[in-house]
Design an enzyme around this catalytic site. Structure first.
Site, PDB file in Angstrom:
ATOM      1  N   LYS A   1      33.240  34.596  -2.812  1.00  0.00           N
ATOM      2  CA  LYS A   1      33.966  34.356  -1.567  1.00  0.00           C
ATOM      3  C   LYS A   1      34.318  35.710  -0.964  1.00  0.00           C
ATOM      4  O   LYS A   1      35.222  36.396  -1.446  1.00  0.00           O
ATOM      5  CB  LYS A   1      35.225  33.523  -1.789  1.00  0.00           C
ATOM      6  CG  LYS A   1      35.894  33.122  -0.477  1.00  0.00           C
ATOM      7  CD  LYS A   1      37.118  32.286  -0.688  1.00  0.00           C
ATOM      8  CE  LYS A   1      37.626  31.741   0.646  1.00  0.00           C
ATOM      9  NZ  LYS A   1      37.753  32.771   1.698  1.00  0.00           N
TER      10      LYS A   1
ATOM     11  N   GLU B   1      28.851  35.583   6.544  1.00  0.00           N
ATOM     12  CA  GLU B   1      30.024  36.444   6.714  1.00  0.00           C
ATOM     13  C   GLU B   1      29.571  37.837   7.162  1.00  0.00           C
ATOM     14  O   GLU B   1      28.578  38.379   6.664  1.00  0.00           O
ATOM     15  CB  GLU B   1      30.790  36.600   5.389  1.00  0.00           C
ATOM     16  CG  GLU B   1      31.356  35.318   4.833  1.00  0.00           C
ATOM     17  CD  GLU B   1      32.738  35.001   5.371  1.00  0.00           C
ATOM     18  OE1 GLU B   1      33.384  35.917   5.913  1.00  0.00           O
ATOM     19  OE2 GLU B   1      33.165  33.846   5.229  1.00  0.00           O
TER      20      GLU B   1
END
Length: 508
Positions: free
Chosen positions: A211, A260
Protein backbone atom coordinates in the site's frame (compact mmCIF):
# COMPACT_ATOMS: atom_id res chain seq x y z
CA UNK A 1 -37.34 24.84 -7.86
CA UNK A 2 -36.47 27.11 -4.98
CA UNK A 3 -33.16 26.52 -3.26
CA UNK A 4 -35.14 26.53 -0.01
CA UNK A 5 -36.72 23.19 -0.98
CA UNK A 6 -33.31 21.63 -1.49
CA UNK A 7 -32.02 23.09 1.78
CA UNK A 8 -35.02 21.66 3.60
CA UNK A 9 -34.21 18.24 2.16
CA UNK A 10 -30.56 18.61 3.17
CA UNK A 11 -31.65 19.48 6.70
CA UNK A 12 -33.98 16.49 6.85
CA UNK A 13 -31.22 14.18 5.67
CA UNK A 14 -28.80 15.57 8.24
CA UNK A 15 -31.30 15.27 11.08
CA UNK A 16 -31.98 11.55 10.73
CA UNK A 17 -29.73 8.55 11.17
CA UNK A 18 -32.05 6.20 9.29
CA UNK A 19 -30.66 5.41 5.84
CA UNK A 20 -34.14 4.62 4.50
CA UNK A 21 -35.42 8.02 5.61
CA UNK A 22 -32.48 9.80 4.00
CA UNK A 23 -33.08 7.97 0.72
CA UNK A 24 -36.80 8.72 0.80
CA UNK A 25 -36.23 12.44 1.41
CA UNK A 26 -33.75 12.78 -1.46
CA UNK A 27 -35.88 10.70 -3.85
CA UNK A 28 -38.93 12.84 -3.12
CA UNK A 29 -36.94 15.93 -4.07
CA UNK A 30 -35.49 14.37 -7.23
CA UNK A 31 -38.88 13.56 -8.73
CA UNK A 32 -39.94 17.21 -8.37
CA UNK A 33 -36.94 18.67 -10.19
CA UNK A 34 -37.12 20.12 -13.69
CA UNK A 35 -34.77 18.32 -16.14
CA UNK A 36 -32.21 21.15 -16.14
CA UNK A 37 -32.17 21.22 -12.32
CA UNK A 38 -31.19 17.59 -11.78
CA UNK A 39 -27.44 17.84 -12.33
CA UNK A 40 -26.86 20.92 -10.14
CA UNK A 41 -29.21 19.64 -7.44
CA UNK A 42 -27.38 16.32 -7.17
CA UNK A 43 -24.10 18.21 -6.95
CA UNK A 44 -25.41 20.47 -4.20
CA UNK A 45 -26.79 17.59 -2.13
CA UNK A 46 -23.58 15.56 -2.38
CA UNK A 47 -21.47 18.63 -1.60
CA UNK A 48 -19.83 18.59 -5.04
CA UNK A 49 -21.13 21.30 -7.38
CA UNK A 50 -20.74 20.41 -11.05
CA UNK A 51 -18.31 23.34 -11.38
CA UNK A 52 -15.96 21.75 -8.80
CA UNK A 53 -14.07 24.03 -6.45
CA UNK A 54 -14.86 27.54 -7.62
CA UNK A 55 -11.91 29.25 -6.00
CA UNK A 56 -13.81 30.93 -3.17
CA UNK A 57 -12.17 30.68 0.25
CA UNK A 58 -13.51 30.37 3.76
CA UNK A 59 -12.75 33.98 4.65
CA UNK A 60 -14.60 35.29 1.60
CA UNK A 61 -17.88 33.48 2.25
CA UNK A 62 -17.92 33.75 6.03
CA UNK A 63 -17.00 37.43 6.08
CA UNK A 64 -19.74 38.52 3.69
CA UNK A 65 -21.85 41.14 5.44
CA UNK A 66 -25.28 41.23 3.82
CA UNK A 67 -28.85 41.39 5.06
CA UNK A 68 -30.49 38.08 4.22
CA UNK A 69 -33.91 37.81 2.62
CA UNK A 70 -36.90 37.17 4.83
CA UNK A 71 -38.63 34.83 2.38
CA UNK A 72 -37.16 32.33 -0.14
CA UNK A 73 -36.90 33.47 -3.75
CA UNK A 74 -33.57 32.23 -5.13
CA UNK A 75 -33.72 29.07 -7.26
CA UNK A 76 -31.38 26.16 -7.80
CA UNK A 77 -30.78 27.44 -11.33
CA UNK A 78 -29.90 30.91 -9.99
CA UNK A 79 -27.17 29.47 -7.77
CA UNK A 80 -25.87 27.19 -10.52
CA UNK A 81 -25.65 30.16 -12.90
CA UNK A 82 -23.86 32.25 -10.27
CA UNK A 83 -21.25 29.52 -9.79
CA UNK A 84 -20.70 29.46 -13.56
CA UNK A 85 -20.14 33.21 -13.44
CA UNK A 86 -17.66 32.91 -10.58
CA UNK A 87 -15.65 30.23 -12.38
CA UNK A 88 -15.62 32.34 -15.54
CA UNK A 89 -14.48 35.49 -13.73
CA UNK A 90 -10.69 35.72 -14.02
CA UNK A 91 -7.95 38.26 -14.49
CA UNK A 92 -7.60 41.79 -13.17
CA UNK A 93 -10.38 42.75 -10.81
CA UNK A 94 -11.70 39.19 -10.58
CA UNK A 95 -11.56 39.05 -6.77
CA UNK A 96 -13.87 42.05 -6.40
CA UNK A 97 -16.11 40.78 -9.18
CA UNK A 98 -16.49 37.37 -7.53
CA UNK A 99 -17.31 39.02 -4.23
CA UNK A 100 -20.00 41.06 -5.96
CA UNK A 101 -21.55 37.91 -7.48
CA UNK A 102 -21.48 36.19 -4.11
CA UNK A 103 -22.88 39.23 -2.38
CA UNK A 104 -25.82 39.34 -4.78
CA UNK A 105 -26.58 35.64 -4.21
CA UNK A 106 -26.31 35.85 -0.43
CA UNK A 107 -28.46 38.97 -0.30
CA UNK A 108 -31.24 37.05 -2.05
CA UNK A 109 -30.82 34.02 0.22
CA UNK A 110 -32.51 33.47 3.55
CA UNK A 111 -30.34 32.82 6.59
CA UNK A 112 -30.79 29.04 6.27
CA UNK A 113 -29.99 29.13 2.56
CA UNK A 114 -26.91 31.28 3.20
CA UNK A 115 -25.65 28.82 5.83
CA UNK A 116 -26.06 25.97 3.33
CA UNK A 117 -24.25 27.88 0.59
CA UNK A 118 -21.33 28.80 2.85
CA UNK A 119 -20.75 25.19 3.78
CA UNK A 120 -21.21 24.05 0.17
CA UNK A 121 -18.64 26.50 -1.16
CA UNK A 122 -15.92 25.65 1.38
CA UNK A 123 -16.44 21.89 1.23
CA UNK A 124 -17.95 21.49 4.70
CA UNK A 125 -21.38 20.25 3.73
CA UNK A 126 -21.62 17.04 5.75
CA UNK A 127 -25.32 16.26 5.58
CA UNK A 128 -24.98 12.59 4.74
CA UNK A 129 -26.07 12.60 1.09
CA UNK A 130 -22.94 10.85 -0.12
CA UNK A 131 -22.54 9.05 -3.44
CA UNK A 132 -23.84 5.64 -2.32
CA UNK A 133 -26.85 7.18 -0.63
CA UNK A 134 -27.57 9.36 -3.64
CA UNK A 135 -27.33 6.38 -6.01
CA UNK A 136 -30.03 4.55 -4.02
CA UNK A 137 -32.19 7.68 -4.00
CA UNK A 138 -31.85 8.03 -7.77
CA UNK A 139 -32.89 4.39 -8.18
CA UNK A 140 -35.95 4.94 -6.02
CA UNK A 141 -36.96 8.16 -7.77
CA UNK A 142 -36.57 6.65 -11.25
CA UNK A 143 -37.91 3.17 -10.33
CA UNK A 144 -34.79 1.44 -11.65
CA UNK A 145 -32.43 -1.12 -10.02
CA UNK A 146 -29.93 0.45 -7.62
CA UNK A 147 -27.16 -1.82 -8.94
CA UNK A 148 -27.72 -0.39 -12.43
CA UNK A 149 -27.46 3.18 -11.12
CA UNK A 150 -24.23 2.39 -9.25
CA UNK A 151 -22.71 0.75 -12.30
CA UNK A 152 -23.59 3.71 -14.52
CA UNK A 153 -22.15 6.10 -11.93
CA UNK A 154 -19.00 4.02 -11.72
CA UNK A 155 -18.46 4.01 -15.46
CA UNK A 156 -19.43 7.61 -16.12
CA UNK A 157 -17.86 9.22 -13.06
CA UNK A 158 -20.75 11.69 -13.06
CA UNK A 159 -23.59 11.03 -10.61
CA UNK A 160 -25.51 14.10 -11.75
CA UNK A 161 -25.51 12.90 -15.35
CA UNK A 162 -26.62 9.44 -14.22
CA UNK A 163 -29.51 10.96 -12.29
CA UNK A 164 -30.61 12.96 -15.32
CA UNK A 165 -30.47 9.89 -17.57
CA UNK A 166 -32.26 7.66 -15.05
CA UNK A 167 -35.08 10.13 -14.49
CA UNK A 168 -35.55 10.84 -18.19
CA UNK A 169 -34.69 7.57 -19.96
CA UNK A 170 -34.99 4.93 -17.25
CA UNK A 171 -33.25 1.54 -17.46
CA UNK A 172 -32.65 1.78 -21.19
CA UNK A 173 -30.74 5.00 -20.79
CA UNK A 174 -28.64 3.64 -17.94
CA UNK A 175 -27.74 0.54 -19.96
CA UNK A 176 -26.40 2.91 -22.60
CA UNK A 177 -23.81 4.34 -20.19
CA UNK A 178 -20.61 2.34 -20.57
CA UNK A 179 -16.93 2.60 -19.89
CA UNK A 180 -15.44 5.32 -22.07
CA UNK A 181 -11.69 5.58 -22.40
CA UNK A 182 -10.76 9.18 -21.65
CA UNK A 183 -13.54 9.74 -19.13
CA UNK A 184 -12.69 9.21 -15.47
CA UNK A 185 -14.19 6.21 -13.67
CA UNK A 186 -15.09 6.17 -9.99
CA UNK A 187 -12.32 4.17 -8.27
CA UNK A 188 -12.93 1.03 -6.27
CA UNK A 189 -12.25 1.60 -2.57
CA UNK A 190 -11.20 -0.62 0.30
CA UNK A 191 -12.57 -1.26 3.76
CA UNK A 192 -10.20 -1.48 6.70
CA UNK A 193 -9.03 -4.56 8.59
CA UNK A 194 -7.06 -4.60 11.85
CA UNK A 195 -4.49 -7.13 10.59
CA UNK A 196 -3.75 -9.48 7.70
CA UNK A 197 -5.30 -12.46 9.50
CA UNK A 198 -8.66 -10.71 9.73
CA UNK A 199 -8.40 -9.52 6.13
CA UNK A 200 -7.66 -13.01 4.80
CA UNK A 201 -10.47 -14.46 6.90
CA UNK A 202 -12.82 -12.06 5.12
CA UNK A 203 -11.61 -12.42 1.53
CA UNK A 204 -9.94 -15.85 1.27
CA UNK A 205 -7.26 -16.37 -1.39
CA UNK A 206 -5.93 -12.89 -1.99
CA UNK A 207 -3.53 -10.64 -3.81
CA UNK A 208 -1.51 -9.00 -1.04
CA UNK A 209 0.07 -5.80 -2.39
CA UNK A 210 2.15 -2.95 -1.02
CA UNK A 211 0.00 0.00 0.00
CA UNK A 212 1.84 3.04 -1.28
CA UNK A 213 1.33 6.39 0.46
CA UNK A 214 1.01 8.23 -2.82
CA UNK A 215 -1.67 9.95 -4.87
CA UNK A 216 -4.23 7.67 -6.52
CA UNK A 217 -4.22 8.15 -10.28
CA UNK A 218 -6.11 6.71 -13.21
CA UNK A 219 -4.38 6.76 -16.60
CA UNK A 220 -6.40 6.61 -19.83
CA UNK A 221 -4.87 6.22 -23.28
CA UNK A 222 -6.63 6.23 -26.64
CA UNK A 223 -3.95 6.32 -29.30
CA UNK A 224 -1.79 9.34 -28.61
CA UNK A 225 -4.51 10.91 -26.46
CA UNK A 226 -3.66 10.41 -22.76
CA UNK A 227 -5.57 11.63 -19.72
CA UNK A 228 -4.63 11.32 -16.04
CA UNK A 229 -7.22 11.68 -13.27
CA UNK A 230 -7.10 11.82 -9.48
CA UNK A 231 -9.29 9.64 -7.25
CA UNK A 232 -11.83 12.51 -7.27
CA UNK A 233 -11.76 12.47 -11.08
CA UNK A 234 -10.02 15.83 -11.38
CA UNK A 235 -7.89 15.86 -14.49
CA UNK A 236 -4.17 16.42 -13.82
CA UNK A 237 -2.73 15.38 -17.19
CA UNK A 238 -0.73 18.58 -17.61
CA UNK A 239 0.86 18.12 -14.16
CA UNK A 240 2.32 14.71 -14.98
CA UNK A 241 3.95 14.98 -18.41
CA UNK A 242 6.34 12.13 -17.62
CA UNK A 243 3.46 9.73 -16.99
CA UNK A 244 1.92 10.81 -20.29
CA UNK A 245 5.17 10.11 -22.16
CA UNK A 246 5.52 6.74 -20.43
CA UNK A 247 1.91 5.77 -21.21
CA UNK A 248 2.35 6.53 -24.90
CA UNK A 249 5.29 4.12 -25.03
CA UNK A 250 3.30 1.11 -23.77
CA UNK A 251 2.42 -1.59 -26.32
CA UNK A 252 -1.39 -1.25 -26.01
CA UNK A 253 -3.16 1.48 -27.99
CA UNK A 254 -6.11 1.93 -25.62
CA UNK A 255 -6.22 1.24 -21.89
CA UNK A 256 -7.35 2.40 -18.48
CA UNK A 257 -4.95 1.76 -15.58
CA UNK A 258 -5.43 2.29 -11.83
CA UNK A 259 -2.41 3.11 -9.70
CA UNK A 260 -0.45 5.56 -7.58
CA UNK A 261 1.89 8.47 -8.28
CA UNK A 262 4.63 8.70 -5.69
CA UNK A 263 8.07 10.19 -5.22
CA UNK A 264 10.90 7.67 -4.87
CA UNK A 265 14.43 8.50 -3.68
CA UNK A 266 17.72 7.05 -4.95
CA UNK A 267 17.40 4.15 -2.51
CA UNK A 268 13.89 3.31 -3.79
CA UNK A 269 12.25 4.58 -0.60
CA UNK A 270 9.06 6.63 -0.87
CA UNK A 271 8.92 10.36 -0.29
CA UNK A 272 6.48 11.64 2.37
CA UNK A 273 2.94 12.02 1.09
CA UNK A 274 3.00 15.81 1.22
CA UNK A 275 6.21 15.87 -0.82
CA UNK A 276 4.54 13.70 -3.44
CA UNK A 277 1.58 16.06 -3.59
CA UNK A 278 3.80 19.13 -3.87
CA UNK A 279 5.65 17.50 -6.77
CA UNK A 280 2.62 17.59 -9.07
CA UNK A 281 3.52 19.87 -11.93
CA UNK A 282 7.07 18.57 -12.18
CA UNK A 283 8.24 16.02 -14.74
CA UNK A 284 8.10 12.36 -13.72
CA UNK A 285 9.55 9.49 -15.72
CA UNK A 286 10.66 11.83 -18.46
CA UNK A 287 12.90 13.52 -15.90
CA UNK A 288 13.40 10.69 -13.42
CA UNK A 289 16.58 12.05 -11.92
CA UNK A 290 15.20 15.46 -11.03
CA UNK A 291 14.64 16.48 -7.43
CA UNK A 292 10.99 16.05 -6.55
CA UNK A 293 10.31 13.83 -9.59
CA UNK A 294 7.35 11.44 -9.36
CA UNK A 295 7.04 7.89 -10.56
CA UNK A 296 3.88 5.90 -11.26
CA UNK A 297 3.04 2.34 -10.24
CA UNK A 298 -0.10 0.37 -11.06
CA UNK A 299 -2.21 -2.37 -9.51
CA UNK A 300 -5.21 -2.78 -11.84
CA UNK A 301 -6.35 -2.60 -15.45
CA UNK A 302 -9.96 -1.74 -16.32
CA UNK A 303 -9.73 -1.74 -20.11
CA UNK A 304 -7.15 -2.80 -22.71
CA UNK A 305 -7.50 -2.54 -26.49
CA UNK A 306 -11.27 -2.65 -26.68
CA UNK A 307 -11.75 -5.19 -23.91
CA UNK A 308 -13.56 -3.97 -20.76
CA UNK A 309 -12.14 -5.80 -17.74
CA UNK A 310 -14.22 -4.46 -14.84
CA UNK A 311 -16.32 -7.64 -14.67
CA UNK A 312 -13.32 -9.98 -14.89
CA UNK A 313 -11.91 -11.48 -11.66
CA UNK A 314 -8.87 -9.77 -10.21
CA UNK A 315 -6.66 -12.80 -10.92
CA UNK A 316 -7.15 -12.17 -14.65
CA UNK A 317 -6.71 -8.42 -14.39
CA UNK A 318 -3.42 -8.86 -12.53
CA UNK A 319 -2.01 -10.86 -15.44
CA UNK A 320 -3.01 -8.04 -17.79
CA UNK A 321 -1.39 -5.41 -15.55
CA UNK A 322 1.85 -7.38 -15.29
CA UNK A 323 2.06 -7.91 -19.04
CA UNK A 324 1.33 -4.27 -19.82
CA UNK A 325 3.32 -2.29 -17.24
CA UNK A 326 6.04 -4.77 -16.19
CA UNK A 327 8.30 -3.22 -13.54
CA UNK A 328 5.75 -0.47 -12.84
CA UNK A 329 3.37 -2.96 -11.27
CA UNK A 330 3.03 -2.52 -7.50
CA UNK A 331 4.68 -5.54 -5.79
CA UNK A 332 2.31 -8.24 -4.59
CA UNK A 333 1.88 -11.92 -3.86
CA UNK A 334 -1.11 -14.26 -4.11
CA UNK A 335 -1.62 -16.21 -0.89
CA UNK A 336 -4.10 -17.49 1.66
CA UNK A 337 -1.37 -17.91 4.28
CA UNK A 338 -1.45 -15.55 7.26
CA UNK A 339 2.28 -16.14 7.82
CA UNK A 340 3.19 -15.25 4.22
CA UNK A 341 0.93 -12.19 4.27
CA UNK A 342 2.37 -11.00 7.59
CA UNK A 343 5.92 -11.40 6.30
CA UNK A 344 4.98 -9.47 3.16
CA UNK A 345 3.50 -6.70 5.34
CA UNK A 346 6.75 -6.52 7.29
CA UNK A 347 8.62 -6.15 4.01
CA UNK A 348 6.33 -3.34 2.87
CA UNK A 349 6.84 -1.47 6.14
CA UNK A 350 10.61 -1.99 5.96
CA UNK A 351 10.58 -0.50 2.46
CA UNK A 352 8.95 2.63 3.87
CA UNK A 353 5.37 2.01 2.77
CA UNK A 354 2.29 2.34 4.97
CA UNK A 355 0.91 -1.20 4.86
CA UNK A 356 -0.70 -3.66 2.45
CA UNK A 357 -3.87 -4.15 0.46
CA UNK A 358 -5.52 -7.57 0.70
CA UNK A 359 -7.81 -8.23 -2.29
CA UNK A 360 -9.91 -11.24 -3.15
CA UNK A 361 -8.55 -12.72 -6.38
CA UNK A 362 -12.16 -13.41 -7.42
CA UNK A 363 -13.29 -9.79 -6.99
CA UNK A 364 -14.59 -7.77 -9.89
CA UNK A 365 -13.86 -4.04 -10.07
CA UNK A 366 -16.75 -2.65 -8.03
CA UNK A 367 -16.00 0.97 -8.80
CA UNK A 368 -17.20 3.75 -6.59
CA UNK A 369 -17.87 1.34 -3.72
CA UNK A 370 -16.05 0.58 -0.47
CA UNK A 371 -16.82 -3.11 -0.49
CA UNK A 372 -15.49 -6.01 1.53
CA UNK A 373 -13.53 -7.63 -1.30
CA UNK A 374 -10.63 -5.20 -0.85
CA UNK A 375 -9.11 -4.63 2.59
CA UNK A 376 -6.41 -2.20 3.69
CA UNK A 377 -4.14 -3.11 6.58
CA UNK A 378 -2.08 -0.37 8.21
CA UNK A 379 -0.48 -0.43 11.64
CA UNK A 380 -2.50 1.85 13.89
CA UNK A 381 -0.52 4.69 15.42
CA UNK A 382 -1.91 6.55 18.40
CA UNK A 383 -1.08 9.66 20.38
CA UNK A 384 -2.43 10.92 23.69
CA UNK A 385 -3.17 14.62 23.14
CA UNK A 386 -4.84 17.42 25.07
CA UNK A 387 -8.03 19.17 23.91
CA UNK A 388 -7.29 22.90 23.61
CA UNK A 389 -10.58 24.03 22.04
CA UNK A 390 -13.59 22.77 20.11
CA UNK A 391 -15.90 24.15 17.45
CA UNK A 392 -19.70 24.13 17.51
CA UNK A 393 -21.05 21.56 15.08
CA UNK A 394 -23.72 22.00 12.45
CA UNK A 395 -26.23 19.79 10.66
CA UNK A 396 -26.81 16.66 12.73
CA UNK A 397 -24.19 17.92 15.24
CA UNK A 398 -25.92 21.23 15.81
CA UNK A 399 -25.72 22.16 19.49
CA UNK A 400 -22.72 19.96 20.24
CA UNK A 401 -19.05 20.83 20.43
CA UNK A 402 -17.52 18.74 17.67
CA UNK A 403 -14.28 19.64 15.89
CA UNK A 404 -11.48 19.26 18.46
CA UNK A 405 -8.28 21.34 18.53
CA UNK A 406 -5.50 19.01 19.67
CA UNK A 407 -2.22 19.82 21.39
CA UNK A 408 0.95 17.98 22.37
CA UNK A 409 2.91 18.77 25.52
CA UNK A 410 5.56 21.43 24.96
CA UNK A 411 8.95 21.49 26.68
CA UNK A 412 7.96 24.42 28.88
CA UNK A 413 4.72 22.93 30.17
CA UNK A 414 2.51 24.64 27.58
CA UNK A 415 0.74 22.81 24.77
CA UNK A 416 1.52 22.98 21.05
CA UNK A 417 -1.39 22.59 18.63
CA UNK A 418 -0.84 19.82 16.07
CA UNK A 419 -4.20 19.42 14.38
CA UNK A 420 -7.97 19.08 14.50
CA UNK A 421 -10.48 16.26 14.14
CA UNK A 422 -14.22 15.61 14.28
CA UNK A 423 -13.87 11.95 13.25
CA UNK A 424 -14.77 8.99 15.45
CA UNK A 425 -17.24 10.82 17.69
CA UNK A 426 -20.45 8.97 18.57
CA UNK A 427 -23.55 10.84 19.68
CA UNK A 428 -22.94 9.74 23.26
CA UNK A 429 -19.36 10.99 23.12
CA UNK A 430 -20.43 14.29 21.55
CA UNK A 431 -22.91 14.85 24.35
CA UNK A 432 -20.35 13.94 27.03
CA UNK A 433 -17.53 16.05 25.63
CA UNK A 434 -19.81 19.08 25.11
CA UNK A 435 -20.72 19.00 28.80
CA UNK A 436 -17.12 18.46 29.92
CA UNK A 437 -15.62 21.08 27.62
CA UNK A 438 -18.14 23.76 28.51
CA UNK A 439 -17.29 23.16 32.16
CA UNK A 440 -13.68 24.04 31.25
CA UNK A 441 -14.46 27.02 28.99
CA UNK A 442 -12.04 29.96 29.21
CA UNK A 443 -13.15 32.01 26.20
CA UNK A 444 -14.80 32.09 22.78
CA UNK A 445 -13.81 33.18 19.30
CA UNK A 446 -16.64 32.86 16.79
CA UNK A 447 -17.65 29.19 16.71
CA UNK A 448 -14.53 28.19 18.70
CA UNK A 449 -14.75 27.51 22.43
CA UNK A 450 -11.33 27.60 24.13
CA UNK A 451 -10.95 25.37 27.18
CA UNK A 452 -8.53 24.64 29.98
CA UNK A 453 -6.05 22.03 28.71
CA UNK A 454 -7.12 19.20 30.99
CA UNK A 455 -8.87 16.49 28.97
CA UNK A 456 -6.61 13.87 27.35
CA UNK A 457 -7.90 12.08 24.26
CA UNK A 458 -6.38 9.10 22.48
CA UNK A 459 -6.09 9.83 18.78
CA UNK A 460 -5.53 7.27 16.03
CA UNK A 461 -3.75 8.64 12.98
CA UNK A 462 -2.09 7.59 9.75
CA UNK A 463 1.03 9.63 10.48
CA UNK A 464 2.17 13.24 10.52
CA UNK A 465 3.48 15.70 7.97
CA UNK A 466 5.48 18.88 8.06
CA UNK A 467 3.33 21.96 8.46
CA UNK A 468 3.82 25.70 8.76
CA UNK A 469 0.30 26.06 10.08
CA UNK A 470 1.14 24.92 13.59
CA UNK A 471 4.03 26.12 15.77
CA UNK A 472 5.35 22.59 16.30
CA UNK A 473 6.04 22.27 12.59
CA UNK A 474 3.90 19.14 12.25
CA UNK A 475 0.27 18.29 11.53
CA UNK A 476 -1.69 15.08 12.07
CA UNK A 477 -2.86 13.05 9.08
CA UNK A 478 -6.34 11.47 9.11
CA UNK A 479 -6.75 11.84 12.86
CA UNK A 480 -9.75 10.26 14.61
CA UNK A 481 -10.85 9.92 18.21
CA UNK A 482 -10.50 6.49 19.81
CA UNK A 483 -11.39 7.34 23.41
CA UNK A 484 -10.90 9.84 26.20
CA UNK A 485 -8.20 8.87 28.70
CA UNK A 486 -9.68 9.63 32.09
CA UNK A 487 -6.75 7.71 33.55
CA UNK A 488 -4.32 10.39 32.36
CA UNK A 489 -3.77 14.04 33.15
CA UNK A 490 -2.45 16.68 30.77
CA UNK A 491 1.04 16.09 32.19
CA UNK A 492 0.82 12.53 30.77
CA UNK A 493 0.12 13.70 27.20
CA UNK A 494 2.64 12.88 24.50
CA UNK A 495 5.34 15.52 24.07
CA UNK A 496 5.75 17.47 20.84
CA UNK A 497 9.07 15.69 20.30
CA UNK A 498 7.21 12.37 20.05
CA UNK A 499 4.91 13.82 17.40
CA UNK A 500 7.83 15.29 15.47
CA UNK A 501 9.63 11.93 15.61
CA UNK A 502 6.78 10.43 13.54
CA UNK A 503 7.78 12.53 10.53
CA UNK A 504 8.94 10.27 7.67
CA UNK A 505 12.70 9.87 7.72
CA UNK A 506 13.07 10.63 11.41
CA UNK A 507 14.85 8.09 13.60
CA UNK A 508 12.46 6.02 15.68
Amino acid sequence: MLLADLVATSTAVASTRARSAKIAAIAELLVRLAPDEVVPAVGFLTGEPRQGRVGVGWATVFNLEVAHAATPSITIADVDHALDEIVGTTGSGSVAARQQILGDVFARATADEADFLRRLLVGELRQGALAGLMADAIARAASVPAALVRRAAMLSGDLGRVAAVALHDGEAGLHGIGLEVGRGIQPMLAAGSPDVAAALADVGLASVEWKLDGARIQVHRDGDDVHVYTRNLNEITDRLPGVVTWARALPARTFVLDGEAIGIDDEARPHPFQDTMSSFGRATRADAGAAGALDAFFFDALHVDGDDLVDRPLRERLDVVQELVGPQRIPGIVTASTEEAAAFLDGALSAGHEGVMVKSVDSTYDAGRRGGAWRKVKPVRTLDLVVLAAEWGHGRRQGWLSNLHLGARGPDGTFVMVGKTFKGLTDALLEWQTHELLAREIGREGIIVHVRPELVVEIALDGVQSSRRYPGGVALRFARVRRYRDDKTAADADPIEAVQAMLPGQPS
